[in-house]
Write a protein that holds these residues in place. Structure first.
Motif, PDB file in Angstrom:
ATOM      1  N   TYR A   6       0.653  -1.061   0.008  1.00  0.00           N
ATOM      2  CA  TYR A   6       0.031  -0.087   0.092  1.00  0.00           C
ATOM      3  C   TYR A   6       0.808   1.153   0.136  1.00  0.00           C
ATOM      4  N   LEU A   7       0.608   2.212  -0.903  1.00  0.00           N
ATOM      5  CA  LEU A   7       1.494   3.406  -1.218  1.00  0.00           C
ATOM      6  C   LEU A   7       0.862   4.578  -0.582  1.00  0.00           C
ATOM      7  N   SER A   8       0.961   5.079   0.639  1.00  0.00           N
ATOM      8  CA  SER A   8       0.286   5.994   1.186  1.00  0.00           C
ATOM      9  C   SER A   8       1.306   7.369   1.197  1.00  0.00           C
ATOM     10  N   GLY A   9       0.352   8.482   1.345  1.00  0.00           N
ATOM     11  CA  GLY A   9       1.319   9.789   1.482  1.00  0.00           C
ATOM     12  C   GLY A   9       0.775  10.695   0.390  1.00  0.00           C
ATOM     13  N   GLU A  10       1.893  11.540   0.203  1.00  0.00           N
ATOM     14  CA  GLU A  10       1.738  12.874  -0.620  1.00  0.00           C
ATOM     15  C   GLU A  10       1.457  12.473  -2.019  1.00  0.00           C
ATOM     16  N   ILE A  11       0.546  13.470  -2.746  1.00  0.00           N
ATOM     17  CA  ILE A  11       0.088  12.825  -3.909  1.00  0.00           C
ATOM     18  C   ILE A  11       0.592  14.115  -5.070  1.00  0.00           C
ATOM     19  N   HIS A  12       1.819  14.705  -4.763  1.00  0.00           N
ATOM     20  CA  HIS A  12       1.937  15.845  -5.643  1.00  0.00           C
ATOM     21  C   HIS A  12       3.291  15.393  -6.461  1.00  0.00           C
ATOM     22  N   THR A  13       3.862  14.577  -6.264  1.00  0.00           N
ATOM     23  CA  THR A  13       4.958  13.991  -7.256  1.00  0.00           C
ATOM     24  C   THR A  13       4.746  12.679  -7.742  1.00  0.00           C
ATOM     25  N   ASP A  14       5.704  12.190  -8.707  1.00  0.00           N
ATOM     26  CA  ASP A  14       5.415  10.800  -9.206  1.00  0.00           C
ATOM     27  C   ASP A  14       6.173   9.623  -8.425  1.00  0.00           C
ATOM     28  N   TRP A  15       6.152   9.807  -7.287  1.00  0.00           N
ATOM     29  CA  TRP A  15       7.342   8.811  -6.511  1.00  0.00           C
ATOM     30  C   TRP A  15       6.314   7.284  -6.524  1.00  0.00           C
ATOM     31  N   ARG A  16       4.950   7.201  -6.645  1.00  0.00           N
ATOM     32  CA  ARG A  16       4.339   6.141  -6.727  1.00  0.00           C
ATOM     33  C   ARG A  16       4.772   5.329  -8.014  1.00  0.00           C
ATOM     34  N   ASP A  77       0.836  -6.314   2.993  1.00  0.00           N
ATOM     35  CA  ASP A  77       1.774  -7.002   3.738  1.00  0.00           C
ATOM     36  C   ASP A  77       2.924  -6.058   4.042  1.00  0.00           C
ATOM     37  N   VAL A  78       2.923  -4.680   3.032  1.00  0.00           N
ATOM     38  CA  VAL A  78       3.986  -3.535   3.337  1.00  0.00           C
ATOM     39  C   VAL A  78       3.246  -2.423   3.136  1.00  0.00           C
ATOM     40  N   VAL A  79       3.369  -1.593   4.108  1.00  0.00           N
ATOM     41  CA  VAL A  79       2.810  -0.072   3.863  1.00  0.00           C
ATOM     42  C   VAL A  79       3.855   0.718   3.597  1.00  0.00           C
ATOM     43  N   VAL A  80       4.122   1.518   2.525  1.00  0.00           N
ATOM     44  CA  VAL A  80       5.082   2.700   2.363  1.00  0.00           C
ATOM     45  C   VAL A  80       4.319   4.016   2.607  1.00  0.00           C
ATOM     46  N   VAL A  81       5.067   4.844   3.286  1.00  0.00           N
ATOM     47  CA  VAL A  81       4.114   6.110   3.503  1.00  0.00           C
ATOM     48  C   VAL A  81       5.149   7.046   3.388  1.00  0.00           C
ATOM     49  N   ARG A  82       5.011   8.122   2.355  1.00  0.00           N
ATOM     50  CA  ARG A  82       5.702   9.064   1.699  1.00  0.00           C
ATOM     51  C   ARG A  82       5.407  10.511   2.319  1.00  0.00           C
ATOM     52  N   PHE A  83       6.175  10.961   3.077  1.00  0.00           N
ATOM     53  CA  PHE A  83       6.163  12.373   3.506  1.00  0.00           C
ATOM     54  C   PHE A  83       6.810  13.579   2.505  1.00  0.00           C
ATOM     55  N   LEU A 109       9.321   6.964   3.707  1.00  0.00           N
ATOM     56  CA  LEU A 109      10.027   7.586   2.582  1.00  0.00           C
ATOM     57  C   LEU A 109      10.048   9.090   2.949  1.00  0.00           C
ATOM     58  N   HIS A 110      11.137   9.699   3.049  1.00  0.00           N
ATOM     59  CA  HIS A 110      11.388  11.113   3.105  1.00  0.00           C
ATOM     60  C   HIS A 110      12.754  11.690   3.046  1.00  0.00           C
ATOM     61  N   GLY A 111      12.660  12.905   2.686  1.00  0.00           N
ATOM     62  CA  GLY A 111      14.084  13.493   2.814  1.00  0.00           C
ATOM     63  C   GLY A 111      14.753  13.699   3.936  1.00  0.00           C
ATOM     64  N   ALA A 112      16.078  14.030   3.947  1.00  0.00           N
ATOM     65  CA  ALA A 112      16.782  14.224   5.078  1.00  0.00           C
ATOM     66  C   ALA A 112      16.283  15.464   5.806  1.00  0.00           C
ATOM     67  N   HIS A 116      14.157  14.806  11.924  1.00  0.00           N
ATOM     68  CA  HIS A 116      14.112  15.223  13.050  1.00  0.00           C
ATOM     69  C   HIS A 116      12.442  15.259  13.333  1.00  0.00           C
ATOM     70  N   ALA A 117      11.756  15.942  12.521  1.00  0.00           N
ATOM     71  CA  ALA A 117      10.318  16.178  12.600  1.00  0.00           C
ATOM     72  C   ALA A 117       9.486  14.675  12.561  1.00  0.00           C
ATOM     73  N   LEU A 118      10.185  13.627  11.773  1.00  0.00           N
ATOM     74  CA  LEU A 118       9.564  12.314  11.811  1.00  0.00           C
ATOM     75  C   LEU A 118      10.090  11.188  12.485  1.00  0.00           C
ATOM     76  N   LYS A 119      11.152  11.572  13.528  1.00  0.00           N
ATOM     77  CA  LYS A 119      11.966  10.854  14.063  1.00  0.00           C
ATOM     78  C   LYS A 119      10.867   9.597  14.944  1.00  0.00           C
ATOM     79  N   GLU A 120       9.793  10.006  15.413  1.00  0.00           N
ATOM     80  CA  GLU A 120       9.025   8.632  16.151  1.00  0.00           C
ATOM     81  C   GLU A 120       8.273   8.016  15.024  1.00  0.00           C
ATOM     82  N   VAL A 121       7.870   8.554  13.983  1.00  0.00           N
ATOM     83  CA  VAL A 121       7.296   7.502  12.757  1.00  0.00           C
ATOM     84  C   VAL A 121       8.560   6.819  12.315  1.00  0.00           C
ATOM     85  N   ASP A 122       9.765   7.428  12.203  1.00  0.00           N
ATOM     86  CA  ASP A 122      10.768   6.655  11.574  1.00  0.00           C
ATOM     87  C   ASP A 122      11.148   5.402  12.608  1.00  0.00           C
ATOM     88  N   ALA A 123      10.942   5.605  13.901  1.00  0.00           N
ATOM     89  CA  ALA A 123      11.490   4.726  14.942  1.00  0.00           C
ATOM     90  C   ALA A 123      10.071   3.631  14.909  1.00  0.00           C
TER      91      ALA A 123
END
Length: 149
Positions: A6-16, A77-83, A109-112, A116-123
């Protein structure tokens, strides 16, 4: 082994599209929320009738979209979340939390600059990627054991 992703998250780029194209030939089935922004925002009122308040307009749409989102995450089975860079994606954070609560394998999935802002999500994630190609490499490794070459 087929992976339901499942590909979740932002819809403004072509990452999917990058991930789907890169995973060609792998035994992967992809699903995602509705990525047509206008359709996603207006689905509730288009189907169930207009609302005088923007709050209730958005509430109808959010609840209707949640039917698809919940089913997609639950079946994954796998959820990918793009910020993405442009907006704060509160819905993406919610999807990541829901996937984690269900014990789903989570890739964030997010840039460097969002580290910091996503450290809990990343964990809560099993893997964190900065580029869509890394997600493809992760899926390939999970399915085949092969490393990037």
């Amino acid at each position: 082994m087929t992976l339901n992703v499942y590909l979740s998250g932002e819809i403004h780029t072509d990452w999917r599209e990058q991930i789907i194209a890169g995973a060609e030939g792998l035994d992967v089935r992809f699903n995602s929320p509705v990525t047509d922004h206008a359709a996603s925002d207006d689905c509730g009122v288009a189907i169930m009738g207009a609302e005088p308040s923007k709050f209730w307009h958005d509430n109808k749409g959010a609840k209707l979209n949640a039917i698809r989102t919940r089913k997609g995450i639950e079946d994954a089975d796998v959820v990918v979340v793009r910020f993405g860079e442009k907006y704060k994606q509160w819905n993406a954070a919610f999807d990541a939390g829901y996937a984690a609560a269900l014990g789903k394998s989570l890739i964030v999935l997010h840039g460097a600059d969002h580290q910091h802002a996503l450290k809990e999500v990343d964990a809560a994630a099993l893997a964190v990627a900065e580029e869509p190609v890394q997600v493809v490499q992760m899926l390939r490794y999970v399915l085949t054991g092969g490393l990037p070459g």
